[in-house]
Design a protein around this motif. Structure first.
Motif, PDB file in Angstrom:
ATOM      1  N   VAL A   1      -5.843   6.082   4.037  1.00  0.00           N
ATOM      2  CA  VAL A   1      -5.435   5.683   2.686  1.00  0.00           C
ATOM      3  C   VAL A   1      -4.081   4.971   2.718  1.00  0.00           C
ATOM      4  N   ALA A   2      -3.133   5.517   3.497  1.00  0.00           N
ATOM      5  CA  ALA A   2      -1.802   4.908   3.587  1.00  0.00           C
ATOM      6  C   ALA A   2      -1.882   3.492   4.142  1.00  0.00           C
ATOM      7  N   THR A   3      -2.725   3.307   5.167  1.00  0.00           N
ATOM      8  CA  THR A   3      -2.891   1.978   5.767  1.00  0.00           C
ATOM      9  C   THR A   3      -3.498   1.009   4.761  1.00  0.00           C
ATOM     10  N   ALA A   4      -4.516   1.468   4.041  1.00  0.00           N
ATOM     11  CA  ALA A   4      -5.164   0.608   3.050  1.00  0.00           C
ATOM     12  C   ALA A   4      -4.187   0.204   1.940  1.00  0.00           C
ATOM     13  N   LEU A   5      -3.390   1.165   1.467  1.00  0.00           N
ATOM     14  CA  LEU A   5      -2.427   0.862   0.401  1.00  0.00           C
ATOM     15  C   LEU A   5      -1.344  -0.101   0.880  1.00  0.00           C
ATOM     16  N   ALA A   6      -0.964   0.025   2.153  1.00  0.00           N
ATOM     17  CA  ALA A   6       0.074  -0.863   2.696  1.00  0.00           C
ATOM     18  C   ALA A   6      -0.356  -2.321   2.648  1.00  0.00           C
ATOM     19  N   TYR A   7      -1.672  -2.549   2.691  1.00  0.00           N
ATOM     20  CA  TYR A   7      -2.182  -3.918   2.598  1.00  0.00           C
ATOM     21  C   TYR A   7      -2.572  -4.301   1.171  1.00  0.00           C
ATOM     22  N   LEU A   8      -3.164  -3.370   0.455  1.00  0.00           N
ATOM     23  CA  LEU A   8      -3.710  -3.699  -0.865  1.00  0.00           C
ATOM     24  C   LEU A   8      -2.633  -3.935  -1.912  1.00  0.00           C
ATOM     25  N   ILE A   9      -1.538  -3.148  -1.874  1.00  0.00           N
ATOM     26  CA  ILE A   9      -0.485  -3.308  -2.883  1.00  0.00           C
ATOM     27  C   ILE A   9       0.191  -4.675  -2.784  1.00  0.00           C
ATOM     28  N   PRO A  10       0.645  -5.116  -1.592  1.00  0.00           N
ATOM     29  CA  PRO A  10       1.213  -6.481  -1.512  1.00  0.00           C
ATOM     30  C   PRO A  10       0.179  -7.561  -1.843  1.00  0.00           C
ATOM     31  N   LEU A  11      -1.097  -7.317  -1.449  1.00  0.00           N
ATOM     32  CA  LEU A  11      -2.132  -8.308  -1.741  1.00  0.00           C
ATOM     33  C   LEU A  11      -2.326  -8.451  -3.250  1.00  0.00           C
ATOM     34  N   ALA A  12      -2.326  -7.320  -3.949  1.00  0.00           N
ATOM     35  CA  ALA A  12      -2.447  -7.371  -5.409  1.00  0.00           C
ATOM     36  C   ALA A  12      -1.255  -8.102  -6.022  1.00  0.00           C
ATOM     37  N   ALA A  13      -0.075  -7.851  -5.460  1.00  0.00           N
ATOM     38  CA  ALA A  13       1.127  -8.528  -5.960  1.00  0.00           C
ATOM     39  C   ALA A  13       1.043 -10.031  -5.743  1.00  0.00           C
ATOM     40  N   ILE A  14       0.484 -10.445  -4.616  1.00  0.00           N
ATOM     41  CA  ILE A  14       0.325 -11.872  -4.333  1.00  0.00           C
ATOM     42  C   ILE A  14      -0.599 -12.523  -5.364  1.00  0.00           C
ATOM     43  N   VAL A  15      -1.705 -11.867  -5.649  1.00  0.00           N
ATOM     44  CA  VAL A  15      -2.680 -12.416  -6.606  1.00  0.00           C
ATOM     45  C   VAL A  15      -2.068 -12.508  -8.002  1.00  0.00           C
ATOM     46  N   ILE A  16      -1.364 -11.457  -8.425  1.00  0.00           N
ATOM     47  CA  ILE A  16      -0.792 -11.434  -9.780  1.00  0.00           C
ATOM     48  C   ILE A  16       0.318 -12.474  -9.933  1.00  0.00           C
ATOM     49  N   THR A  17       1.204 -12.523  -8.944  1.00  0.00           N
ATOM     50  CA  THR A  17       2.317 -13.487  -9.027  1.00  0.00           C
ATOM     51  C   THR A  17       1.825 -14.920  -8.939  1.00  0.00           C
ATOM     52  N   ALA A  18       0.750 -15.150  -8.184  1.00  0.00           N
ATOM     53  CA  ALA A  18       0.180 -16.502  -8.121  1.00  0.00           C
ATOM     54  C   ALA A  18      -0.430 -16.884  -9.472  1.00  0.00           C
ATOM     55  N   TYR A  19      -1.090 -15.924 -10.082  1.00  0.00           N
ATOM     56  CA  TYR A  19      -1.692 -16.169 -11.405  1.00  0.00           C
ATOM     57  C   TYR A  19      -0.615 -16.472 -12.446  1.00  0.00           C
ATOM     58  N   LEU A  20       0.541 -15.789 -12.335  1.00  0.00           N
ATOM     59  CA  LEU A  20       1.633 -15.987 -13.288  1.00  0.00           C
ATOM     60  C   LEU A  20       2.591 -17.103 -12.881  1.00  0.00           C
ATOM     61  N   SER A  21       2.269 -17.743 -11.751  1.00  0.00           N
ATOM     62  CA  SER A  21       3.108 -18.840 -11.222  1.00  0.00           C
ATOM     63  C   SER A  21       4.521 -18.373 -10.907  1.00  0.00           C
ATOM     64  N   GLN A  22       4.672 -17.143 -10.484  1.00  0.00           N
ATOM     65  CA  GLN A  22       5.963 -16.600 -10.066  1.00  0.00           C
ATOM     66  C   GLN A  22       6.093 -16.792  -8.548  1.00  0.00           C
ATOM     67  N   TRP A  23       6.439 -18.031  -8.171  1.00  0.00           N
ATOM     68  CA  TRP A  23       6.356 -18.402  -6.757  1.00  0.00           C
ATOM     69  C   TRP A  23       7.350 -17.640  -5.885  1.00  0.00           C
ATOM     70  N   LEU A  24       8.519 -17.353  -6.410  1.00  0.00           N
ATOM     71  CA  LEU A  24       9.503 -16.610  -5.626  1.00  0.00           C
ATOM     72  C   LEU A  24       8.980 -15.213  -5.310  1.00  0.00           C
ATOM     73  N   TRP A  25       8.490 -14.556  -6.346  1.00  0.00           N
ATOM     74  CA  TRP A  25       7.968 -13.201  -6.140  1.00  0.00           C
ATOM     75  C   TRP A  25       6.712 -13.204  -5.270  1.00  0.00           C
ATOM     76  N   MET A  26       5.929 -14.281  -5.395  1.00  0.00           N
ATOM     77  CA  MET A  26       4.756 -14.384  -4.538  1.00  0.00           C
ATOM     78  C   MET A  26       5.177 -14.512  -3.073  1.00  0.00           C
ATOM     79  N   GLY A  27       6.230 -15.285  -2.818  1.00  0.00           N
ATOM     80  CA  GLY A  27       6.738 -15.424  -1.448  1.00  0.00           C
ATOM     81  C   GLY A  27       7.225 -14.091  -0.896  1.00  0.00           C
ATOM     82  N   ILE A  28       7.901 -13.329  -1.769  1.00  0.00           N
ATOM     83  CA  ILE A  28       8.374 -12.003  -1.343  1.00  0.00           C
ATOM     84  C   ILE A  28       7.187 -11.092  -1.024  1.00  0.00           C
ATOM     85  N   ALA A  29       6.137 -11.142  -1.864  1.00  0.00           N
ATOM     86  CA  ALA A  29       4.946 -10.317  -1.637  1.00  0.00           C
ATOM     87  C   ALA A  29       4.254 -10.702  -0.339  1.00  0.00           C
ATOM     88  N   ILE A  30       4.197 -12.014  -0.065  1.00  0.00           N
ATOM     89  CA  ILE A  30       3.600 -12.477   1.202  1.00  0.00           C
ATOM     90  C   ILE A  30       4.406 -11.960   2.388  1.00  0.00           C
TER      91      ILE A  30
END
Length: 329
Positions: free
Chosen positions: A241-270
């Motif tokens: 579960v810990a391994t899955a969350l370590a990947y899924l949480i940043p991935l979700a952040a990437i998708v959300i920030t890309a949708y909101l055009s928050q490029w700086l935050w998307m870069g941080i999430a990547i």
């Protein structure tokens, strides 16, 4: 060794066991489980060539008990030395010093030794990874004196311990799981040595994808009957579960920030996703190298994901399987 229709394996691997450079006396006991492929003829030829080989047979009429466990029990009773080493003929030693290296882990207090087994180079990378991943867990728990199971093919035990505790008596009806049951029974209250050597180990040849899958299904059934498995299961779930969350949480952040055009935050999430990938690869890669898996670090997270999916598929297959298939009738 217990053999069944393994004529080719005996021809290929038995000489490598006989060539071991070991100072003490070695007796090779082989028990044939009523083979039909010429195994008997091959064994007779080896017996004529080597005077330290003893061959016995499982009666064809044996029913309602595991033929493999019965064969191993016959072999133990025929052995003339204090220590008995169970091996599979589908395996072969990595070099001529494997037996000497394994024996060096034995002290006066040692009652059992579990040795490292790795997949041969001609098997798929997935098979090599899955074997190493499980071996790393087995060896880690065993080194802490909490051995739960054993996924290898080289297990040494004092003959007196095996006989005095009735060997496989409590699980004879189950077709397989012979090494798992022995380690599980004695793992908590006996002195078990761990032989985990990158240079000196057994190498297993997987004959087919089908036999590999079948082995995992039998393990799923065996696992249901093991003692002290709760902690093993909970810790495995926690890490998964810990391994899955370590990947899924940043991935979700990437998708959300890309949708909101928050490029700086998307870069941080990547960046966080890449750090998680790198840390996972480095930490698990170091652990797997201790069990002789030299896979590029960059591939390890990918195979870890594949491993999780594969285990879920095996669990599903086992859930819908006929449980009577795992019991000797």
């Amino acid at each position: 060794m217990a053999v069944h229709d393994n004529a080719d394996d005996i021809e290929r691997h038995l000489p490598l066991f006989l060539q071991q450079e070991y100072k003490g006396e070695v007796q090779v006991v082989i028990v044939d489980e009523s083979s039909t492929d010429g195994t008997s003829d091959v064994l007779k030829r080896f017996c004529h060539q080597h005077n330290n080989i003893y061959v016995s047979f499982v009666p064809p009429t044996s029913r309602y008990v595991s033929r493999r466990k019965l064969a191993l029990t016959i072999g133990v009773k025929a052995a003339k030395h204090e220590w008995v080493l169970f091996c599979d003929i589908t395996c072969y030693p990595s070099d001529n010093h494997w037996l000497e290296s394994l024996a060096s882990t034995i002290s006066e207090d040692t009652e059992m030794v579990v040795g490292l087994t790795v997949c041969s180079a001609d098997t798929t990378r997935a098979m090599q990874f899955f074997q190493a991943e499980e071996s790393a867990r087995v060896m880690a728990w065993g080194s802490r004196g909490k051995a739960i199971r054993y996924n290898g093919k080289a297990l040494a035990i004092r003959k007196q311990l095996f006989l005095s505790t009735n060997g496989f008596l409590n699980n004879l009806k189950f077709k397989r799981g012979e090494y798992d049951y022995l380690v599980n029974e004695h793992g908590a209250n006996r002195v078990i040595a761990i032989h985990c050597d990158n240079k000196h180990h057994l190498i297993i040849r997987r004959h087919s994808q089908h036999s590999w899958i079948n082995e995992q299904l039998f393990y799923k059934d065996t696992y249901r009957h093991l003692q002290r498995r709760t902690a093993w299961t909970l810790i495995h779930i926690l890490f998964t579960v810990a391994t899955a969350l370590a990947y899924l949480i940043p991935l979700a952040a990437i998708v959300i920030t890309a949708y909101l055009s928050q490029w700086l935050w998307m870069g941080i999430a990547i960046g966080i996703e890449m750090i998680a990938y790198g840390m996972h690869a480095w930490l698990k890669g170091r652990r797997l190298r201790r069990v002789a898996l030299n896979m590029p670090y960059a591939l390890i997270p990918l195979f870890s994901l594949r491993s999780m999916m594969h285990k879920a598929w095996i669990a599903l297959r086992y859930a819908i399987s006929d449980k009577s298939e795992y019991i000797r009738r």
